[in-house]
Design a protein around this motif. Structure first.
Motif, PDB file in Angstrom:
ATOM      1  N   VAL A  46     -22.698-101.324  -8.915  1.00  0.00           N
ATOM      2  CA  VAL A  46     -22.577-100.067  -9.654  1.00  0.00           C
ATOM      3  C   VAL A  46     -21.935 -99.055  -8.712  1.00  0.00           C
ATOM      4  O   VAL A  46     -22.464 -98.799  -7.621  1.00  0.00           O
ATOM      5  CB  VAL A  46     -23.950 -99.555 -10.134  1.00  0.00           C
ATOM      6  CG1 VAL A  46     -23.814 -98.149 -10.713  1.00  0.00           C
ATOM      7  CG2 VAL A  46     -24.547-100.490 -11.160  1.00  0.00           C
ATOM      8  N   LEU A  47     -20.793 -98.527  -9.119  1.00  0.00           N
ATOM      9  CA  LEU A  47     -20.185 -97.410  -8.392  1.00  0.00           C
ATOM     10  C   LEU A  47     -20.750 -96.136  -9.008  1.00  0.00           C
ATOM     11  O   LEU A  47     -20.520 -95.849 -10.187  1.00  0.00           O
ATOM     12  CB  LEU A  47     -18.666 -97.452  -8.517  1.00  0.00           C
ATOM     13  CG  LEU A  47     -17.911 -96.281  -7.863  1.00  0.00           C
ATOM     14  CD1 LEU A  47     -18.170 -96.235  -6.360  1.00  0.00           C
ATOM     15  CD2 LEU A  47     -16.426 -96.374  -8.156  1.00  0.00           C
ATOM     16  N   TRP A  48     -21.501 -95.379  -8.220  1.00  0.00           N
ATOM     17  CA  TRP A  48     -22.281 -94.246  -8.726  1.00  0.00           C
ATOM     18  C   TRP A  48     -21.579 -92.942  -8.343  1.00  0.00           C
ATOM     19  O   TRP A  48     -21.433 -92.628  -7.163  1.00  0.00           O
ATOM     20  CB  TRP A  48     -23.680 -94.282  -8.117  1.00  0.00           C
ATOM     21  CG  TRP A  48     -24.640 -93.316  -8.724  1.00  0.00           C
ATOM     22  CD1 TRP A  48     -24.947 -92.072  -8.285  1.00  0.00           C
ATOM     23  CD2 TRP A  48     -25.434 -93.532  -9.902  1.00  0.00           C
ATOM     24  NE1 TRP A  48     -25.875 -91.486  -9.097  1.00  0.00           N
ATOM     25  CE2 TRP A  48     -26.197 -92.371 -10.105  1.00  0.00           C
ATOM     26  CE3 TRP A  48     -25.574 -94.597 -10.792  1.00  0.00           C
ATOM     27  CZ2 TRP A  48     -27.089 -92.237 -11.170  1.00  0.00           C
ATOM     28  CZ3 TRP A  48     -26.459 -94.466 -11.852  1.00  0.00           C
ATOM     29  CH2 TRP A  48     -27.205 -93.304 -12.030  1.00  0.00           C
ATOM     30  N   LEU A  49     -21.161 -92.178  -9.353  1.00  0.00           N
ATOM     31  CA  LEU A  49     -20.410 -90.945  -9.121  1.00  0.00           C
ATOM     32  C   LEU A  49     -21.132 -89.785  -9.794  1.00  0.00           C
ATOM     33  O   LEU A  49     -20.742 -89.315 -10.868  1.00  0.00           O
ATOM     34  CB  LEU A  49     -18.978 -91.088  -9.644  1.00  0.00           C
ATOM     35  CG  LEU A  49     -18.160 -92.238  -9.040  1.00  0.00           C
ATOM     36  CD1 LEU A  49     -16.805 -92.343  -9.715  1.00  0.00           C
ATOM     37  CD2 LEU A  49     -18.009 -92.064  -7.531  1.00  0.00           C
ATOM     38  N   ASP A  50     -22.217 -89.352  -9.173  1.00  0.00           N
ATOM     39  CA  ASP A  50     -22.921 -88.184  -9.689  1.00  0.00           C
ATOM     40  C   ASP A  50     -22.053 -86.951  -9.466  1.00  0.00           C
ATOM     41  O   ASP A  50     -21.453 -86.779  -8.403  1.00  0.00           O
ATOM     42  CB  ASP A  50     -24.256 -88.028  -8.958  1.00  0.00           C
ATOM     43  CG  ASP A  50     -25.155 -87.004  -9.613  1.00  0.00           C
ATOM     44  OD1 ASP A  50     -25.316 -87.056 -10.849  1.00  0.00           O
ATOM     45  OD2 ASP A  50     -25.700 -86.156  -8.894  1.00  0.00           O
ATOM     46  N   ASP A  51     -21.981 -86.076 -10.466  1.00  0.00           N
ATOM     47  CA  ASP A  51     -21.054 -84.936 -10.434  1.00  0.00           C
ATOM     48  C   ASP A  51     -19.616 -85.442 -10.297  1.00  0.00           C
ATOM     49  O   ASP A  51     -18.953 -85.253  -9.275  1.00  0.00           O
ATOM     50  CB  ASP A  51     -21.381 -83.970  -9.298  1.00  0.00           C
ATOM     51  CG  ASP A  51     -22.621 -83.148  -9.579  1.00  0.00           C
ATOM     52  OD1 ASP A  51     -23.032 -83.063 -10.757  1.00  0.00           O
ATOM     53  OD2 ASP A  51     -23.192 -82.583  -8.632  1.00  0.00           O
ATOM     54  N   LEU A  52     -19.139 -86.101 -11.323  1.00  0.00           N
ATOM     55  CA  LEU A  52     -17.822 -86.735 -11.283  1.00  0.00           C
ATOM     56  C   LEU A  52     -16.725 -85.750 -10.939  1.00  0.00           C
ATOM     57  O   LEU A  52     -15.724 -86.129 -10.318  1.00  0.00           O
ATOM     58  CB  LEU A  52     -17.532 -87.392 -12.643  1.00  0.00           C
ATOM     59  CG  LEU A  52     -16.177 -88.075 -12.804  1.00  0.00           C
ATOM     60  CD1 LEU A  52     -16.012 -89.215 -11.798  1.00  0.00           C
ATOM     61  CD2 LEU A  52     -15.986 -88.579 -14.225  1.00  0.00           C
TER      62      LEU A  52
END
Length: 720
Positions: free
Chosen positions: A175-181
């Motif tokens: 999973v590539l996690w991008l919080d606040d994209l």
């Protein structure tokens, strides 16, 4: 205790400052508290006690923000964790909401089943909602439950994104996690090409709704005639995502599920807050923190801290995507404090101000969020809830200039795009010039567009001619990027005064765009609109009306009646169609009501329709009505866009024309003097607005009211 060495909330883009070889027990806890804020120092200190002898690859306290750009979230052993190891939602970016200990119980949201379905395979999933709506917690809980064995690849800055993509692409399950994209878009940010390298990876992202709206149809409509390569690329990237929207207010069913956890006093307090705020919003102490910020301006409380927070908030609003250093905040906050009273407020020392802002004690006994989130080594970011204040004033010049003088070219690029979208054209030119000179890829086209939009169309056309040549040589004449540059060249050719050449360019471009992208593509429709506009501008109003009739039918079929571009086409058709003035006025009034309902009163399209109504009143021989409408429109455009924006100048010129026609030449001359002063600073020599101003000044000296002989133009092609 947390299993990972971590960076705080999603708005804290650092780990522990510079730890070196960390010791044990109380010593580690004390050291952690130096470089982190709030209650998280306790949790981090506990984690550090397990890391005897580990060398943390982090920033030294004196390093500027961004120096540790290659950071990813890792286990104490330096490995990428699996989702099951990410045992606190804060490690995924959720706002902290408690004193040290377990996070509040997860309460399933109504959107969870849809999110589980979206996560069933590989792909790109984006959860959109307001700050503190609970979007990160929802994404974390559902993703972790469904894919506990997946690698959790979380970059902690945009600069770390390429490494994160590389690592995710090598994993069988990730999973590539991008919080606040939004922090991962722009120069050096996520691209469609990078997504294509991740066929086995699940990309999960969150985004504040205010940022997501920068890429919706309303924003697109503002940019027609002023498209940006970067904006288009980011919009297209977002369109690849499966988007789930999360409401800030909780449904009755969600509140019922929350009531099962009333034994937790934090949830009990959130439920007692009623329907005014969302439960997640209250748990994150958003309303109370905002109130604490507002109350801190009182003399003898924390006015310097309030000024520091104001500076940090405006850094984000100006487009800065990364944390701000302590030294920057020391310099940037001073004008805010001075504007509120300076020394009369009895401000606290700067160190105390920073301590207060990072660990603000609001009324809630359970809140540990600070108004600023971050640490000395990595920098500080304003709590994003504070960005949601209704109707904020524009970012002040002192902050803008002070920030732009400090940022690097990539940051300047982000700031330039935000300024351009907000209609702050001189700022956009200044920031994009710095980005282009600093070698930011792709900055030359948005810079040329900003130059043209700000009142220098001849300069823009010359720059764009070079861009088109280079793209045709490298990519071919029908590549999408080349077509975008050709569109801008045709547009600014017309704005520079050669409408016939613009119409010829748009006619050729329309055929090429349709062949490359299809007849229903938004770029094809936009090109046809500009072709119709310039057809009318060179004197063929009937031909323009015929083109717009066909275009309106296609827009209604493809985009629907509520799309801003459909409204723009309706406006152009009303203007060029040979309709009796009273009927045209009725149609424009209906259109204005539709635009105000769909877009709001300050949207550029809404203002353009008011411009057409004023022009129709003037053309129909109703100068008093025209004077009143132009005066009100000029005031609103000055408020929204600034006095030197070409659309503001245009409205003020037509106001002066109406005054002359109404027999009020003295008022017209005074107004024209002010217009010329502002226009001469902003517009290139020979600009049509400057010519109009001088011709109207001559007309205003006539002994009797007189028409200047200048044809009233259809309002602002850049908005259509």
């Amino acid at each position: 205790m947390p299993a990972l060495l971590w960076s705080g909330s999603g708005r804290t883009r650092g780990w522990l400052g510079h730890l070196g070889a960390v010791g044990l027990g109380a010593g580690a806890l004390a050291l952690a508290s130096l470089w982190t804020s709030g209650a998280w120092a306790t949790g981090i200190g506990a984690a550090v006690t397990t890391l005897s002898g580990l060398l943390a690859e982090r920033l030294a306290p004196g390093d500027p923000p961004g120096a540790g750009a290659a950071e990813l979230l890792r286990t104490p052993a330096g490995r990428i964790p699996r989702l099951r190891q990410v045992d606190r939602p804060e490690l995924a970016g959720a706002h902290p909401a408690e004193t040290p200990g377990a996070a509040p119980a997860y309460i399933e949201r109504d959107a969870a089943p849809r999110l589980r379905a979206a996560l069933a395979g590989c792909g790109f999933v984006l959860v959109v909602g307001e700050s503190t709506a609970g979007k990160t917690r929802l994404a974390y809980e559902v993703t972790r439950a469904r894919h506990p064995r997946h690698a959790f690849v979380r970059p902690l800055s945009r600069a770390a994104l390429p490494e994160a993509v590389r690592i995710a692409a090598r994993r069988r399950r990730a999973v590539l996690w991008l919080d606040d994209l939004e922090d991962f878009l722009g120069a050096g940010g996520l691209t469609a090409a990078q997504l294509a390298t991740l066929p086995r990876t699940l990309v999960v992202a969150t985004m504040r709704v205010q940022e997501y709206r920068r890429y919706d149809a309303r924003e697109e409509s503002r940019l027609t005639g002023s498209d940006r390569d970067a904006w288009r690329a980011q919009r297209d990237l977002l369109q690849r995502a499966t988007v789930l929207r999360l409401a800030r207010h909780w449904s009755p069913e969600e509140r019922r599920r929350a009531a099962a956890h009333r034994a937790d006093p934090r949830i009990e307090a959130a439920l007692r807050a009623g329907e005014r705020f969302g439960i997640a919003e209250v748990l994150a102490a958003g309303p109370e923190l905002r109130a604490s910020w507002e109350n801190a301006w009182a003399p003898g409380t924390n006015p310097r801290g309030a000024a520091v927070v104001a500076a940090a908030v405006d850094c984000r609003r100006a487009g800065l995507r990364r944390p701000v250093s302590r030294e920057w905040l020391r310099a940037l906050h001073a004008p805010y404090l001075a504007a509120r009273g300076g020394g009369d407020l009895q401000p606290e020392p700067f160190a105390a101000a920073m301590d207060w802002a990072c660990a603000c004690a609001c009324a809630s006994a359970y809140a540990t969020s600070g108004l600023l989130i971050g640490n000395h080594g990595q920098g500080y970011t304003a709590f994003d809830y504070l960005l949601n204040a209704p109707g904020p004033e524009p970012v002040p010049d002192h902050l803008w200039r002070g920030l732009l003088a400090r940022v690097d070219p990539v940051d300047a690029y982000d700031m330039g795009l935000v300024a351009h979208q907000e209609g702050r054209l001189p700022r956009a030119v200044e920031a994009l010039t710095r980005a282009h000179r600093g070698g930011v890829p792709g900055a030359e086209l948005p810079l040329a567009i900003a130059v043209g939009d700000s009142g220098r169309p001849r300069r823009a056309a010359a720059d764009l001619a070079g861009i088109v040549r280079r793209r045709e040589d490298r990519l071919g004449p029908r590549h999408r990027d080349t077509l975008a540059a050709r569109h801008q060249l045709a547009f600014f050719t017309g704005e520079a005064g050669d409408g016939r050449a613009a119409a010829a360019r748009f006619a050729e471009l329309a055929a090429d765009t349709e062949a490359a992208l299809g007849p229903d593509h938004p770029d094809t429709l936009a090109t046809r609109h500009q072709l119709a506009y310039f057809t009318g501008e060179v004197g063929d109003g009937r031909g323009a009306a015929r083109q717009l009739e066909r275009l309106l039918a296609d827009r209604l079929r493809v985009q629907g009646p509520r799309h801003p571009q459909t409204l723009a086409t309706r406006r152009g058709l009303i203007w060029y169609r040979a309709t009796e003035p009273a009927e045209a006025g009725r149609q424009l009034a209906v259109l204005l009501a539709d635009a105000e309902g769909l877009l709001g009163p300050d949207d550029p399209h809404t203002l353009a329709i008011r411009s057409s109504l004023a022009a129709l009143a003037a053309r129909s021989g109703r100068p008093a009505e025209a004077t009143a409408v132009w005066a009100a429109l000029a005031a609103d455009r000055t408020r929204v866009l600034g006095a030197e924006h070409p659309h503001t100048v245009y409205a003020r010129l037509e106001w002066a024309r109406a005054l002359i026609a109404e027999g009020r030449p003295d008022e017209a001359r005074a107004l024209l003097a002010r217009i010329l002063d502002a226009a001469a600073r902003a517009l290139e020599p020979g600009h049509r607005h400057l010519r109009t101003a001088r011709e109207l000044a001559t007309a205003a000296t006539a002994p009797a009211p007189a028409d200047s002989g200048i044809v009233v133009r259809e309002a602002e092609p850049g908005l259509s």
